[in-house]
Write a protein that holds these residues in place. Structure first.
Motif, PDB file in Angstrom:
ATOM      1  N   GLY A  44     -14.283 -21.183  24.768  1.00  0.00           N
ATOM      2  CA  GLY A  44     -15.352 -20.268  25.127  1.00  0.00           C
ATOM      3  C   GLY A  44     -15.068 -18.813  24.880  1.00  0.00           C
ATOM      4  O   GLY A  44     -15.812 -17.950  25.361  1.00  0.00           O
ATOM      5  N   HIS A  45     -14.012 -18.490  24.124  1.00  0.00           N
ATOM      6  CA  HIS A  45     -13.684 -17.095  23.834  1.00  0.00           C
ATOM      7  C   HIS A  45     -14.160 -16.692  22.445  1.00  0.00           C
ATOM      8  O   HIS A  45     -14.230 -17.512  21.537  1.00  0.00           O
ATOM      9  N   GLN A  46     -14.456 -15.398  22.280  1.00  0.00           N
ATOM     10  CA  GLN A  46     -14.672 -14.863  20.948  1.00  0.00           C
ATOM     11  C   GLN A  46     -13.325 -14.790  20.227  1.00  0.00           C
ATOM     12  O   GLN A  46     -12.357 -14.282  20.782  1.00  0.00           O
ATOM     13  N   VAL A  47     -13.274 -15.319  19.020  1.00  0.00           N
ATOM     14  CA  VAL A  47     -12.039 -15.273  18.239  1.00  0.00           C
ATOM     15  C   VAL A  47     -12.119 -14.092  17.291  1.00  0.00           C
ATOM     16  O   VAL A  47     -13.098 -13.931  16.549  1.00  0.00           O
ATOM     17  N   LEU A  48     -11.095 -13.241  17.308  1.00  0.00           N
ATOM     18  CA  LEU A  48     -11.083 -12.014  16.529  1.00  0.00           C
ATOM     19  C   LEU A  48     -10.120 -12.132  15.356  1.00  0.00           C
ATOM     20  O   LEU A  48      -9.132 -12.868  15.414  1.00  0.00           O
ATOM     21  N   SER A  49     -10.418 -11.400  14.305  1.00  0.00           N
ATOM     22  CA  SER A  49      -9.490 -11.309  13.175  1.00  0.00           C
ATOM     23  C   SER A  49      -9.444  -9.870  12.703  1.00  0.00           C
ATOM     24  O   SER A  49     -10.376  -9.088  12.925  1.00  0.00           O
ATOM     25  N   ILE A  50      -8.345  -9.516  12.031  1.00  0.00           N
ATOM     26  CA  ILE A  50      -8.173  -8.163  11.517  1.00  0.00           C
ATOM     27  C   ILE A  50      -8.352  -8.181  10.020  1.00  0.00           C
ATOM     28  O   ILE A  50      -7.703  -8.941   9.313  1.00  0.00           O
ATOM     29  N   THR A  51      -9.250  -7.344   9.532  1.00  0.00           N
ATOM     30  CA  THR A  51      -9.428  -7.159   8.101  1.00  0.00           C
ATOM     31  C   THR A  51      -9.260  -5.674   7.810  1.00  0.00           C
ATOM     32  O   THR A  51      -9.169  -4.852   8.725  1.00  0.00           O
ATOM     33  N   GLN A  52      -9.226  -5.314   6.548  1.00  0.00           N
ATOM     34  CA  GLN A  52      -9.099  -3.905   6.198  1.00  0.00           C
ATOM     35  C   GLN A  52     -10.362  -3.122   6.516  1.00  0.00           C
ATOM     36  O   GLN A  52     -10.387  -1.909   6.348  1.00  0.00           O
ATOM     37  N   GLU A  64     -15.447 -19.970   9.589  1.00  0.00           N
ATOM     38  CA  GLU A  64     -14.835 -18.865   8.858  1.00  0.00           C
ATOM     39  C   GLU A  64     -13.390 -18.712   9.296  1.00  0.00           C
ATOM     40  O   GLU A  64     -13.047 -17.982  10.206  1.00  0.00           O
ATOM     41  N   GLY A  65     -12.504 -19.431   8.641  1.00  0.00           N
ATOM     42  CA  GLY A  65     -11.091 -19.353   8.952  1.00  0.00           C
ATOM     43  C   GLY A  65     -10.720 -19.971  10.278  1.00  0.00           C
ATOM     44  O   GLY A  65      -9.614 -19.779  10.758  1.00  0.00           O
ATOM     45  N   GLN A  66     -11.621 -20.687  10.904  1.00  0.00           N
ATOM     46  CA  GLN A  66     -11.351 -21.229  12.223  1.00  0.00           C
ATOM     47  C   GLN A  66     -11.580 -22.739  12.199  1.00  0.00           C
ATOM     48  O   GLN A  66     -12.700 -23.207  12.205  1.00  0.00           O
ATOM     49  N   LEU A  67     -10.484 -23.513  12.159  1.00  0.00           N
ATOM     50  CA  LEU A  67     -10.590 -24.961  12.039  1.00  0.00           C
ATOM     51  C   LEU A  67     -10.290 -25.677  13.352  1.00  0.00           C
ATOM     52  O   LEU A  67     -10.445 -26.877  13.434  1.00  0.00           O
ATOM     53  N   SER A  68      -9.830 -24.940  14.340  1.00  0.00           N
ATOM     54  CA  SER A  68      -9.443 -25.578  15.588  1.00  0.00           C
ATOM     55  C   SER A  68      -9.994 -24.786  16.762  1.00  0.00           C
ATOM     56  O   SER A  68     -10.130 -23.574  16.694  1.00  0.00           O
ATOM     57  N   MET A  69     -10.309 -25.507  17.814  1.00  0.00           N
ATOM     58  CA  MET A  69     -10.774 -24.854  19.036  1.00  0.00           C
ATOM     59  C   MET A  69      -9.663 -24.817  20.090  1.00  0.00           C
ATOM     60  O   MET A  69      -9.920 -24.543  21.242  1.00  0.00           O
ATOM     61  N   ASP A  70      -8.427 -25.095  19.681  1.00  0.00           N
ATOM     62  CA  ASP A  70      -7.299 -25.079  20.605  1.00  0.00           C
ATOM     63  C   ASP A  70      -6.761 -23.654  20.712  1.00  0.00           C
ATOM     64  O   ASP A  70      -6.174 -23.126  19.775  1.00  0.00           O
ATOM     65  N   TYR A  71      -6.954 -23.039  21.902  1.00  0.00           N
ATOM     66  CA  TYR A  71      -6.520 -21.666  22.092  1.00  0.00           C
ATOM     67  C   TYR A  71      -5.190 -21.579  22.855  1.00  0.00           C
ATOM     68  O   TYR A  71      -4.871 -20.538  23.423  1.00  0.00           O
ATOM     69  N   SER A  72      -4.423 -22.630  22.877  1.00  0.00           N
ATOM     70  CA  SER A  72      -3.232 -22.666  23.727  1.00  0.00           C
ATOM     71  C   SER A  72      -2.201 -21.610  23.353  1.00  0.00           C
ATOM     72  O   SER A  72      -1.377 -21.227  24.189  1.00  0.00           O
ATOM     73  N   LYS A  73      -2.234 -21.137  22.115  1.00  0.00           N
ATOM     74  CA  LYS A  73      -1.263 -20.113  21.708  1.00  0.00           C
ATOM     75  C   LYS A  73      -1.939 -18.785  21.372  1.00  0.00           C
ATOM     76  O   LYS A  73      -1.294 -17.878  20.846  1.00  0.00           O
ATOM     77  N   TYR A  74      -3.216 -18.696  21.692  1.00  0.00           N
ATOM     78  CA  TYR A  74      -3.939 -17.472  21.361  1.00  0.00           C
ATOM     79  C   TYR A  74      -3.680 -16.384  22.395  1.00  0.00           C
ATOM     80  O   TYR A  74      -3.402 -16.665  23.560  1.00  0.00           O
ATOM     81  N   ASN A  78      -8.242  -7.113  24.789  1.00  0.00           N
ATOM     82  CA  ASN A  78      -9.220  -6.342  25.548  1.00  0.00           C
ATOM     83  C   ASN A  78      -9.663  -5.138  24.725  1.00  0.00           C
ATOM     84  O   ASN A  78      -8.913  -4.662  23.855  1.00  0.00           O
ATOM     85  N   PRO A  79     -10.867  -4.620  24.976  1.00  0.00           N
ATOM     86  CA  PRO A  79     -11.274  -3.406  24.276  1.00  0.00           C
ATOM     87  C   PRO A  79     -10.257  -2.288  24.500  1.00  0.00           C
ATOM     88  O   PRO A  79      -9.797  -2.062  25.621  1.00  0.00           O
ATOM     89  N   GLY A  80      -9.876  -1.608  23.433  1.00  0.00           N
ATOM     90  CA  GLY A  80      -8.867  -0.555  23.521  1.00  0.00           C
ATOM     91  C   GLY A  80      -7.467  -1.024  23.166  1.00  0.00           C
ATOM     92  O   GLY A  80      -6.569  -0.201  22.982  1.00  0.00           O
ATOM     93  N   VAL A 102      -9.973 -13.310  21.856  1.00  0.00           N
ATOM     94  CA  VAL A 102      -8.627 -13.830  21.657  1.00  0.00           C
ATOM     95  C   VAL A 102      -8.315 -13.792  20.165  1.00  0.00           C
ATOM     96  O   VAL A 102      -9.215 -13.756  19.331  1.00  0.00           O
ATOM     97  N   THR A 103      -7.036 -13.803  19.863  1.00  0.00           N
ATOM     98  CA  THR A 103      -6.634 -13.806  18.464  1.00  0.00           C
ATOM     99  C   THR A 103      -5.414 -14.682  18.273  1.00  0.00           C
ATOM    100  O   THR A 103      -4.663 -14.944  19.223  1.00  0.00           O
ATOM    101  N   SER A 104      -5.221 -15.149  17.051  1.00  0.00           N
ATOM    102  CA  SER A 104      -4.181 -16.128  16.758  1.00  0.00           C
ATOM    103  C   SER A 104      -2.793 -15.494  16.784  1.00  0.00           C
ATOM    104  O   SER A 104      -2.656 -14.264  16.776  1.00  0.00           O
ATOM    105  N   PRO A 105      -1.738 -16.322  16.766  1.00  0.00           N
ATOM    106  CA  PRO A 105      -0.361 -15.793  16.759  1.00  0.00           C
ATOM    107  C   PRO A 105      -0.015 -15.022  15.492  1.00  0.00           C
ATOM    108  O   PRO A 105       1.051 -14.404  15.432  1.00  0.00           O
ATOM    109  N   ASP A 106      -0.890 -15.057  14.476  1.00  0.00           N
ATOM    110  CA  ASP A 106      -0.636 -14.267  13.271  1.00  0.00           C
ATOM    111  C   ASP A 106      -0.805 -12.776  13.517  1.00  0.00           C
ATOM    112  O   ASP A 106      -0.463 -11.966  12.658  1.00  0.00           O
ATOM    113  N   TYR A 107      -1.333 -12.429  14.678  1.00  0.00           N
ATOM    114  CA  TYR A 107      -1.544 -11.025  15.014  1.00  0.00           C
ATOM    115  C   TYR A 107      -0.686 -10.651  16.215  1.00  0.00           C
ATOM    116  O   TYR A 107      -0.391 -11.485  17.077  1.00  0.00           O
TER     117      TYR A 107
END
Length: 456
Positions: A44-52, A64-74, A78-80, A102-107
């Protein structure tokens, strides 16, 4: 504008940084920022990614780059919060999030430590400069900046950078906000000019290859609704009436790089005709264990058309103007050879790039994915085309070479201006955040306070 330097400098102790104003500190990241360690497991979280282009919310429904709904490592964002990509090609790219999610461990997500007085805008300029100047690469791990490169936690925490007094951070951030906004506005003007030049170029080509050069020529109904009127002395025939052959090429498993000498064989990539211009460098080297097929070599006068690409690019056409004995046609390209007495490849390629012809090609393109659509041979062969005499086609070619050459020259000037403005922007940021210029007197205190309020 002329901006003075500080009166006194000292050695920062960091090779990449050099000297800094004598009253500035040089701090480790871990003393000012802390890495968020909170993870989540529920949905139920918004998933964020960083682009240029900044931090954005992923569209999960379109995968769009999101194949799993498992957020256990996300990680929670927060804003800011600052978020940095710390793996692969965007390693070190950082931005401040305006979203909660939330964002993946790649960030790597980090925030200013409680009780530390910092202007986040100053440190965003500083960290983004570290990415642009590839400063972080010297502190990371990996074989190459083009491979699996990482910016590990220990190196991140230990990274040392300039830290001016808080009020000076405010002044630098406000100065850069103002000056980069001016530069960005100039860049936007040049981008607008390039767009207008491209529109003018396309309109010029479309008009000349469907209406001719002579504005006083009598016109007739083409009997093709989407084509409209054409000069009365022109024919309107299907393309199959002006060609002698059509074929596809060969797509073997090739190297991921182009040929580097005339002794090597290459296979064209489908993008070699994008934009209506033939680019022979868009090829892949044929491995030495594979035998080339000379019959697929390119010859002067070949007309190449992409048969598989995105909707905007499928059907792109370009004429080959010289022989390329060591470049071969690929399977995703059609090669048309024309009856020389009926039609020239340059003229037909120009016609296929007009909005009128493009509308029909895109309408007939098929495929399960919008990223790879196909057009059959019949789409090209049955497409009506207005055909003047070869002599008039050659006149049109010379006219278009002159007109598009003039527009392309203006486009090159605009692109060069953008490059110089971007260099200026980057140099100005680097100079201000590292103390090579003193901007404290360059902006009124009221403007600094206003800039702070907007950022807050």
């Amino acid at each position: 504008m002329s901006v003075p330097k500080y009166q006194e400098y000292r050695d920062s102790g960091e090779r990449w940084l050099g000297t800094v104003p004598s009253h500035w500190d040089v701090c480790r990241l871990k003393n000012l920022f802390e890495i968020r360690k909170r993870i989540v497991g529920e949905e139920g979280h918004q998933v964020l990614s960083i682009t240029q282009r900044g931090i954005k919310v992923k569209d999960i429904e379109s995968n769009e780059g999101q194949l799993s709904m498992d957020y256990s490592k996300y990680q929670v964002v927060n804003p800011g919060d600052f978020a940095m990509n710390h793996m692969d090609l965007l390693t070190g790219f950082v931005d401040i999030s305006s979203h909660a999610g939330v964002t993946s461990p790649d960030y790597r997500v980090f925030t200013i430590r409680d009780g530390v007085l910092c202007d986040p805008r100053y440190f965003l300029y500083l960290l983004q400069n570290g990415y642009r100047q590839k400063i972080f690469y010297a502190f990371g791990q990996g074989a190459s900046e083009f491979g699996r490169w990482r910016f590990p936690t220990d190196q991140f925490n230990g990274f040392r950078f300039p830290c001016p007094p808080h009020k000076e951070q405010n002044a630098i951030a406000a100065f850069l906000d103002r000056e980069t906004a001016k530069i960005d506005a100039l860049i936007a003007e040049q981008v607008t000019l390039i767009t207008l030049l491209a529109e003018k170029r396309q309109a010029t080509i479309a008009h000349v290859v469907t209406k001719g050069i002579n504005p006083n020529a009598p016109m007739k109904d083409s009997r093709v609704a989407w084509l409209g009127e054409v000069p009365a002395h022109w024919e309107v025939v299907r393309i199959k009436r002006v060609i002698s052959s059509i074929e596809q090429g060969w797509s073997p498993q090739c190297e991921n790089f182009p040929i580097s000498s005339a002794d090597e064989w290459g296979v064209l990539k489908v993008g070699c005709v994008n934009g209506g211009v033939f680019r022979p460098t868009e090829n892949k080297k044929l491995p030495p264990e594979l035998k080339p097929v000379p019959a697929y070599s390119l010859k002067r006068g070949d007309l190449l058309i992409s048969r598989a690409n995105t909707r905007e690019l499928v059907g792109s056409a370009a004429a080959v103007e010289t022989d390329f004995d060591n470049l071969m046609l690929c399977d995703k390209l059609y090669r048309l050879r024309l009856h020389e007495a009926r039609c020239t490849p340059f003229y037909l390629a120009a016609y296929l790039g007009t909005p009128q012809a493009r509308s029909q090609i895109e309408l007939e393109a098929t495929g399960a994915s919008s990223s790879m659509l196909n057009i059959g041979q019949s789409v090209i062969l049955d497409l009506p085309a207005p055909i003047p005499s070869v002599a008039e086609q050659n006149e049109i070619q010379e006219f278009l070479r002159s007109e598009t050459g003039r527009l392309d020259a203006l486009n090159a000037v605009a692109e060069r201006a953008i490059a110089l403005l971007k260099e200026r922007r980057s140099a100005l940021i680097a100079a201000a955040i590292t103390g090579q210029i003193d901007v404290r007197g360059a902006i009124p205190q009221a403007a600094i306070e206003s800039s702070e309020a907007i950022a807050a």
